[in-house]
Design a protein around this motif. Structure first.
Motif, PDB file in Angstrom:
ATOM      1  N   GLY A   1       0.808  -1.212   0.000  1.00 27.03           N
ATOM      2  CA  GLY A   1       0.000   0.000   0.000  1.00 27.03           C
ATOM      3  C   GLY A   1       0.839   1.258   0.000  1.00 27.03           C
ATOM      4  O   GLY A   1       0.534   2.238  -0.694  1.00 27.03           O
ATOM      5  N   PHE A   2       1.929   1.256   0.764  1.00 27.07           N
ATOM      6  CA  PHE A   2       2.820   2.417   0.820  1.00 27.07           C
ATOM      7  C   PHE A   2       3.461   2.673  -0.546  1.00 27.07           C
ATOM      8  O   PHE A   2       3.592   3.823  -0.988  1.00 27.07           O
ATOM      9  N   ALA A   3       3.838   1.599  -1.226  1.00 23.95           N
ATOM     10  CA  ALA A   3       4.440   1.732  -2.563  1.00 23.95           C
ATOM     11  C   ALA A   3       3.436   2.319  -3.554  1.00 23.95           C
ATOM     12  O   ALA A   3       3.775   3.204  -4.350  1.00 23.95           O
ATOM     13  N   LEU A   4       2.205   1.820  -3.537  1.00 24.70           N
ATOM     14  CA  LEU A   4       1.178   2.327  -4.459  1.00 24.70           C
ATOM     15  C   LEU A   4       0.856   3.791  -4.174  1.00 24.70           C
ATOM     16  O   LEU A   4       0.706   4.601  -5.105  1.00 24.70           O
ATOM     17  N   ALA A   5       0.765   4.155  -2.882  1.00 18.30           N
ATOM     18  CA  ALA A   5       0.498   5.542  -2.517  1.00 18.30           C
ATOM     19  C   ALA A   5       1.652   6.447  -2.942  1.00 18.30           C
ATOM     20  O   ALA A   5       1.442   7.582  -3.389  1.00 18.30           O
ATOM     21  N   SER A   6       2.888   5.949  -2.835  1.00 20.12           N
ATOM     22  CA  SER A   6       4.061   6.722  -3.261  1.00 20.12           C
ATOM     23  C   SER A   6       4.054   6.934  -4.767  1.00 20.12           C
ATOM     24  O   SER A   6       4.390   8.024  -5.257  1.00 20.12           O
ATOM     25  N   ALA A   7       3.665   5.908  -5.511  1.00 18.37           N
ATOM     26  CA  ALA A   7       3.567   6.046  -6.966  1.00 18.37           C
ATOM     27  C   ALA A   7       2.522   7.090  -7.339  1.00 18.37           C
ATOM     28  O   ALA A   7       2.724   7.893  -8.260  1.00 18.37           O
ATOM     29  N   LEU A   8       1.408   7.096  -6.622  1.00 24.10           N
ATOM     30  CA  LEU A   8       0.359   8.087  -6.847  1.00 24.10           C
ATOM     31  C   LEU A   8       0.883   9.497  -6.568  1.00 24.10           C
ATOM     32  O   LEU A   8       0.605  10.437  -7.324  1.00 24.10           O
ATOM     33  N   GLY A   9       1.646   9.655  -5.510  1.00 19.43           N
ATOM     34  CA  GLY A   9       2.217  10.965  -5.184  1.00 19.43           C
ATOM     35  C   GLY A   9       3.209  11.432  -6.229  1.00 19.43           C
ATOM     36  O   GLY A   9       3.215  12.609  -6.615  1.00 19.43           O
ATOM     37  N   GLY A  10       4.050  10.523  -6.699  1.00 22.85           N
ATOM     38  CA  GLY A  10       5.028  10.898  -7.720  1.00 22.85           C
ATOM     39  C   GLY A  10       4.383  11.281  -9.032  1.00 22.85           C
ATOM     40  O   GLY A  10       4.932  12.081  -9.798  1.00 22.85           O
ATOM     41  N   ALA A  11       3.214  10.720  -9.310  1.00 26.67           N
ATOM     42  CA  ALA A  11       2.509  11.016 -10.569  1.00 26.67           C
ATOM     43  C   ALA A  11       1.473  12.124 -10.404  1.00 26.67           C
ATOM     44  O   ALA A  11       0.720  12.413 -11.347  1.00 26.67           O
ATOM     45  N   ALA A  12       1.418  12.772  -9.235  1.00 20.74           N
ATOM     46  CA  ALA A  12       0.381  13.772  -8.945  1.00 20.74           C
ATOM     47  C   ALA A  12       0.369  14.891  -9.982  1.00 20.74           C
ATOM     48  O   ALA A  12       1.415  15.426 -10.363  1.00 20.74           O
TER      49      ALA A  12
END
Length: 510
Positions: A90-101
């Protein structure tokens, strides 16, 4: 059957498991500071206003701090390994979402999700160590490594954040979490073998979850808002009042329900209570230090983000040395309080040196030795604190006991950032006003002098806080040194008359 000593064979993969647990902990700790370095660049790229930029930090802090106790209970219910892996993914997916914001809403949402999964991950990681390392000497080494990462990872984040922001762009401060999480999750899945019979399958305490989450969110947000809106702000005061009412209701609820979210037996043990309180106070001082030294080096001295990160290396070296060479080596020989008390005092001496900061202070003769003392002291104190916080708890409570360690650190960080920054800002304003009235002619010089004066004023408070943390550790904690065969379920209390004894191996009926 007859009663026999509960001797559990050590997990042959425990040291490999430690590597992946440590990697996950490093990722969580790095994230706390790495985003701070990238924030100005993300703000410009996404058009985030000055009023809203705090939500990049606050969204994470509220979700993480508010859900830690829930995350610890889920680890006890689901199993630590499963919770650990889910938290990493979950942390990895949330980080990917943040990087692609692509806008501020997307970035804020990703940070809140990081906080949610971090609240699963952090207590699961610490409780895995608690149940996997049962030999006292091995436990000391394992927690020495974990403590060094927990203490020094934030400074590493400054280096990595500066490098990624300057060499690539701010988005990589989020993307960098993905390889960390993937490697740690795969390693955990194939290597970690959680001991059988250590789950707490009692029904989930929903009222406790709601009250603790709302109470902690109100508390963290109150301190976060105080930093920007002031302590007299109506909403700030309202948050503190709401937090007090909600947390009091939480304690009353936990004393009455059959399966509490946070069994009061975890808190009422004087050793664990002393650890939670002294650790929280020490983190207040540490967060203030990171904040002030970062601003001093970059704004006053003109250091680049990368150079600032490297300037924190002496503290990291001190923490690693204190944790692995002092704390871990002495933990099985002397009681924890005789490491924690002097450790916090040593850190206070390092902080005391920094009260002498001036605009032209030498890094080599002032800042470097101060950081070494701070690192040595904190590393020496953190290691036995991390171990003692989960020592003596019943295996079914290890997740929530671990969550309390993270909660004390998270709340301490929120308090430290708001309280010490407010003290520094007030002192700086008073200095600037008085010296302007005396006829200061260089506005830019006066601004820098006022800033440094504010830092040193707040650092004096941090010195006092560390002295209080030392006094609490010495006064509250009476556990003796662990015996060579102590296990996770062992008793962690000294004799009733205050004479220090050893941790005992429990005898259970089979």
């Amino acid at each position: 059957m007859s009663k026999t000593a509960d001797i559990r064979l050590p997990d042959p993969s425990r040291w490999k498991a430690l590597a992946f647990i440590a990697l996950a902990q490093l990722m969580v700790v790095l994230d706390a500071t790495i985003v701070n370095i990238a924030l100005p660049h993300a703000q410009t790229a996404l058009g985030i206003s000055d009023a809203n930029k705090q939500w990049v930090i606050t969204a994470y802090a509220l979700a993480f701090g508010g859900l830690l106790l829930f995350g610890g209970r889920i680890a006890d219910l689901w199993g630590r390994k499963r919770t650990f892996v889910v938290g990493l993914i979950g942390f990895a997916l949330a980080s990917a979402l943040g990087g692609a914001a692509q806008n501020q809403g997307m970035l804020f949402g990703s940070r809140a999700l990081q906080g949610v999964f971090g609240a699963l991950l952090a207590p699961a990681a610490l409780s895995l160590l608690a149940v996997m390392f049962t030999d006292a000497r091995e436990r000391a080494k394992a927690f020495g490594i974990y403590g060094a990462i927990a203490g020094g990872g934030g400074a590493v984040g400054l280096i990595l954040g500066g490098f990624l922001t300057q060499a690539l762009n701010w988005r990589w401060t989020f993307f960098v979490n993905i390889p960390f999480a993937v490697v740690a999750a795969l390693g955990a899945y194939f290597v970690i073998r959680e001991p059988a019979g250590s789950r707490n399958r009692s029904s989930l305490d929903i009222p406790g979850v709601v009250l603790s989450a709302l109470g902690l969110v109100s508390l963290v947000y109150g301190f976060t808002r105080a930093e920007s809106a002031g302590w007299s702000d109506a909403l700030t005061i309202g948050m503190f009042i709401a937090s007090g009412v909600l947390l009091l209701a939480f304690v009353v609820t936990e004393s009455r329900v059959a399966s509490p979210l946070l069994p009061l037996r975890v808190l009422l043990d004087r050793n664990r209570g002393g650890v939670y309180l002294s650790l929280g106070l020490a983190v207040i001082a540490m967060f203030g230090l990171f904040l002030f030294l970062t601003y001093y080096l970059q704004v006053v001295r003109g250091y680049s983000p990368i150079r600032t990160g490297f300037a924190f290396l002496p503290m990291i070296a001190g923490m690693i040395t204190g944790s692995t060479q002092i704390g871990a080596r002495l933990m099985t020989r002397v009681p924890a309080r005789k490491l924690m008390g002097p450790g916090f005092l040593t850190a206070a001496v390092g902080m005391l040196l920094l009260t002498q900061l001036e605009i032209g202070s030498s890094y080599t003769t002032l800042i470097l030795p101060a950081q070494l003392l701070l690192g040595l002291g904190m590393g020496t104190a953190f290691m036995p604190a991390m171990s003692l916080a989960t020592h003596g708890v019943e295996p079914r409570d290890s997740g929530v006991a671990s969550a309390m360690v993270n909660t004390s650190q998270q709340v301490g960080g929120a308090i430290g950032t708001a309280l010490l920054n407010t003290i520094a800002a007030s002192a700086a304003t008073a200095y600037a006003t008085s010296h302007a009235a005396l006829g200061a002619t260089d506005p830019e010089l006066l601004k820098l002098q006022s800033m440094v004066h504010g830092f040193t004023g707040a650092i004096w408070w941090a010195v006092g806080i560390l002295v209080v943390a030392s006094a609490i550790a010495v006064t509250f904690i009476n556990a003796g040194r662990p015996s060579a065969t102590a296990v996770s379920g062992a008793s962690a209390s000294g004799d009733a008359d205050g004479v220090e004894g050893e941790f005992k191996v429990p005898v259970v009926a089979h």
